[in-house]
Design a protein around this motif. Structure first.
Motif, PDB file in Angstrom:
ATOM      1  N   PHE A   1     -15.372  31.058  17.008  1.00  0.00           N
ATOM      2  CA  PHE A   1     -14.833  32.472  17.373  1.00  0.00           C
ATOM      3  C   PHE A   1     -13.471  32.450  17.098  1.00  0.00           C
ATOM      4  O   PHE A   1     -12.683  31.361  17.472  1.00  0.00           O
ATOM      5  CB  PHE A   1     -15.260  32.593  18.833  1.00  0.00           C
ATOM      6  CG  PHE A   1     -16.600  33.039  19.256  1.00  0.00           C
ATOM      7  CD1 PHE A   1     -17.062  34.387  19.050  1.00  0.00           C
ATOM      8  CD2 PHE A   1     -17.607  32.047  19.001  1.00  0.00           C
ATOM      9  CE1 PHE A   1     -18.228  34.891  19.365  1.00  0.00           C
ATOM     10  CE2 PHE A   1     -18.909  32.670  19.223  1.00  0.00           C
ATOM     11  CZ  PHE A   1     -19.488  34.001  19.394  1.00  0.00           C
ATOM     12  N   PRO A   2     -12.714  33.393  16.735  1.00  0.00           N
ATOM     13  CA  PRO A   2     -11.168  33.606  16.611  1.00  0.00           C
ATOM     14  C   PRO A   2     -10.371  33.428  17.913  1.00  0.00           C
ATOM     15  O   PRO A   2      -9.355  32.444  17.885  1.00  0.00           O
ATOM     16  CB  PRO A   2     -10.949  34.600  15.772  1.00  0.00           C
ATOM     17  CG  PRO A   2     -12.228  35.488  15.968  1.00  0.00           C
ATOM     18  CD  PRO A   2     -13.395  34.648  16.326  1.00  0.00           C
ATOM     19  N   ASP A   3     -10.678  33.613  18.906  1.00  0.00           N
ATOM     20  CA  ASP A   3     -10.012  33.768  20.397  1.00  0.00           C
ATOM     21  C   ASP A   3     -10.255  32.372  21.100  1.00  0.00           C
ATOM     22  O   ASP A   3      -9.179  31.932  21.686  1.00  0.00           O
ATOM     23  CB  ASP A   3     -10.328  35.164  21.018  1.00  0.00           C
ATOM     24  CG  ASP A   3     -10.085  36.188  20.584  1.00  0.00           C
ATOM     25  OD1 ASP A   3      -9.202  36.267  19.803  1.00  0.00           O
ATOM     26  OD2 ASP A   3     -10.570  37.341  21.039  1.00  0.00           O
ATOM     27  N   THR A   4     -11.080  31.812  20.901  1.00  0.00           N
ATOM     28  CA  THR A   4     -11.661  30.674  21.819  1.00  0.00           C
ATOM     29  C   THR A   4     -11.860  29.371  20.955  1.00  0.00           C
ATOM     30  O   THR A   4     -11.764  28.457  21.588  1.00  0.00           O
ATOM     31  CB  THR A   4     -12.927  30.899  22.533  1.00  0.00           C
ATOM     32  OG1 THR A   4     -14.044  31.017  21.669  1.00  0.00           O
ATOM     33  CG2 THR A   4     -12.781  31.987  23.490  1.00  0.00           C
ATOM     34  N   SER A   5     -12.198  29.454  19.774  1.00  0.00           N
ATOM     35  CA  SER A   5     -12.495  28.373  18.719  1.00  0.00           C
ATOM     36  C   SER A   5     -13.706  28.009  19.096  1.00  0.00           C
ATOM     37  O   SER A   5     -14.292  26.611  18.759  1.00  0.00           O
ATOM     38  CB  SER A   5     -11.422  27.354  18.799  1.00  0.00           C
ATOM     39  OG  SER A   5     -10.175  27.707  18.263  1.00  0.00           O
ATOM     40  N   ASN A   6     -14.586  28.634  20.040  1.00  0.00           N
ATOM     41  CA  ASN A   6     -15.863  28.115  20.509  1.00  0.00           C
ATOM     42  C   ASN A   6     -16.710  28.231  19.109  1.00  0.00           C
ATOM     43  O   ASN A   6     -16.577  29.175  18.276  1.00  0.00           O
ATOM     44  CB  ASN A   6     -16.702  28.806  21.524  1.00  0.00           C
ATOM     45  CG  ASN A   6     -16.039  28.397  22.704  1.00  0.00           C
ATOM     46  OD1 ASN A   6     -15.521  27.168  23.096  1.00  0.00           O
ATOM     47  ND2 ASN A   6     -15.958  29.612  23.639  1.00  0.00           N
ATOM     48  N   PRO A   7     -17.768  27.291  18.821  1.00  0.00           N
ATOM     49  CA  PRO A   7     -18.673  27.470  17.689  1.00  0.00           C
ATOM     50  C   PRO A   7     -19.715  28.485  17.796  1.00  0.00           C
ATOM     51  O   PRO A   7     -19.879  28.998  18.790  1.00  0.00           O
ATOM     52  CB  PRO A   7     -19.329  26.043  17.518  1.00  0.00           C
ATOM     53  CG  PRO A   7     -19.132  25.491  18.939  1.00  0.00           C
ATOM     54  CD  PRO A   7     -17.880  26.075  19.519  1.00  0.00           C
ATOM     55  N   GLY A   8     -20.096  28.901  16.566  1.00  0.00           N
ATOM     56  CA  GLY A   8     -21.105  29.933  16.460  1.00  0.00           C
ATOM     57  C   GLY A   8     -20.724  31.363  15.903  1.00  0.00           C
ATOM     58  O   GLY A   8     -21.700  32.375  15.932  1.00  0.00           O
ATOM     59  N   TYR A   9     -19.556  31.479  15.620  1.00  0.00           N
ATOM     60  CA  TYR A   9     -19.297  32.771  15.246  1.00  0.00           C
ATOM     61  C   TYR A   9     -19.922  33.321  13.888  1.00  0.00           C
ATOM     62  O   TYR A   9     -20.382  34.299  13.744  1.00  0.00           O
ATOM     63  CB  TYR A   9     -17.742  33.185  14.916  1.00  0.00           C
ATOM     64  CG  TYR A   9     -17.476  34.366  14.843  1.00  0.00           C
ATOM     65  CD1 TYR A   9     -17.278  35.420  15.785  1.00  0.00           C
ATOM     66  CD2 TYR A   9     -17.118  34.914  13.594  1.00  0.00           C
ATOM     67  CE1 TYR A   9     -17.006  36.838  15.746  1.00  0.00           C
ATOM     68  CE2 TYR A   9     -16.774  36.418  13.409  1.00  0.00           C
ATOM     69  CZ  TYR A   9     -16.635  37.414  14.363  1.00  0.00           C
ATOM     70  OH  TYR A   9     -16.310  38.590  14.328  1.00  0.00           O
ATOM     71  N   PHE A  10     -20.261  32.220  13.197  1.00  0.00           N
ATOM     72  CA  PHE A  10     -21.168  32.333  11.796  1.00  0.00           C
ATOM     73  C   PHE A  10     -22.399  33.055  12.186  1.00  0.00           C
ATOM     74  O   PHE A  10     -23.140  33.759  11.286  1.00  0.00           O
ATOM     75  CB  PHE A  10     -21.276  31.063  10.986  1.00  0.00           C
ATOM     76  CG  PHE A  10     -21.890  30.036  11.689  1.00  0.00           C
ATOM     77  CD1 PHE A  10     -23.231  29.854  11.366  1.00  0.00           C
ATOM     78  CD2 PHE A  10     -21.492  29.238  12.681  1.00  0.00           C
ATOM     79  CE1 PHE A  10     -24.292  29.047  12.010  1.00  0.00           C
ATOM     80  CE2 PHE A  10     -22.259  28.398  13.283  1.00  0.00           C
ATOM     81  CZ  PHE A  10     -23.559  28.095  12.942  1.00  0.00           C
TER      82      PHE A  10
END
Length: 161
Positions: A123-132
């Motif tokens: 995720f661009p704002d949080t850098s949490n994985p999984g946006y893919f």
């Protein structure tokens, strides 16, 4: 047409399983405020996970609506037609509308989706994985709709159609 029954069964199983995504989605949406206001943490993670689940839910829900015959149906006009004519129109719509749209989505989004999956985009704002997974949900939607179009076009006519 064993292959057609298998595809139809697979789509049905995905739709049946997909409806349960609503429960964790609602829970995550509900928990965002208490997490932020009371625990003062993890609300952004809950939001990101909620976005992933929502993307997958929508990808499956659109297919479920198409299977149920409730998605974009011009029912007021179609009620005047015979069952045979409605079946022909559904097949024509799947052939000329649904399948080409799904193929266009798959083709036009290829570079973005493949790059996102290859990089395991966060995720661009949080850098949490999984946006893919959100980007891949676009392909889930298109592939399910393409498979549903094939089922619609190639299924044998029902009695009275």
């Amino acid at each position: 047409m064993t292959w057609l029954r298998r595809i139809d069964g697979l789509i049905g199983a995905i739709v049946s399983a997909g409806k349960w995504l609503m429960l964790p989605l609602v829970a995550l949406l509900f928990l965002q405020w208490p997490l932020r206001d009371i625990l003062q943490g993890y609300s952004r993670e809950a939001n990101d996970l909620g976005q992933v689940i929502f993307a997958l839910y929508v990808a499956i829900a659109v297919t479920a609506a198409a299977r149920a015959g409730t998605h974009l149906a011009a029912d007021a006009l179609a009620q005047r037609f015979s069952a045979r004519r409605r079946n022909q129109l559904a097949r024509l719509g799947a052939t000329l509308g649904l399948a080409p749209w799904a193929l266009f989505v798959l083709y036009s989004s290829k570079s973005v989706v493949v790059a996102s999956i290859a990089a395991l985009e966060a995720f661009p704002d949080t850098s949490n994985p999984g946006y893919f997974i959100i980007r891949a949900a676009l392909w889930v939607l298109a592939l399910l709709m393409l498979a549903q179009a094939a089922v619609e076009v190639f299924r044998p006519a029902r009695v009275g159609e």
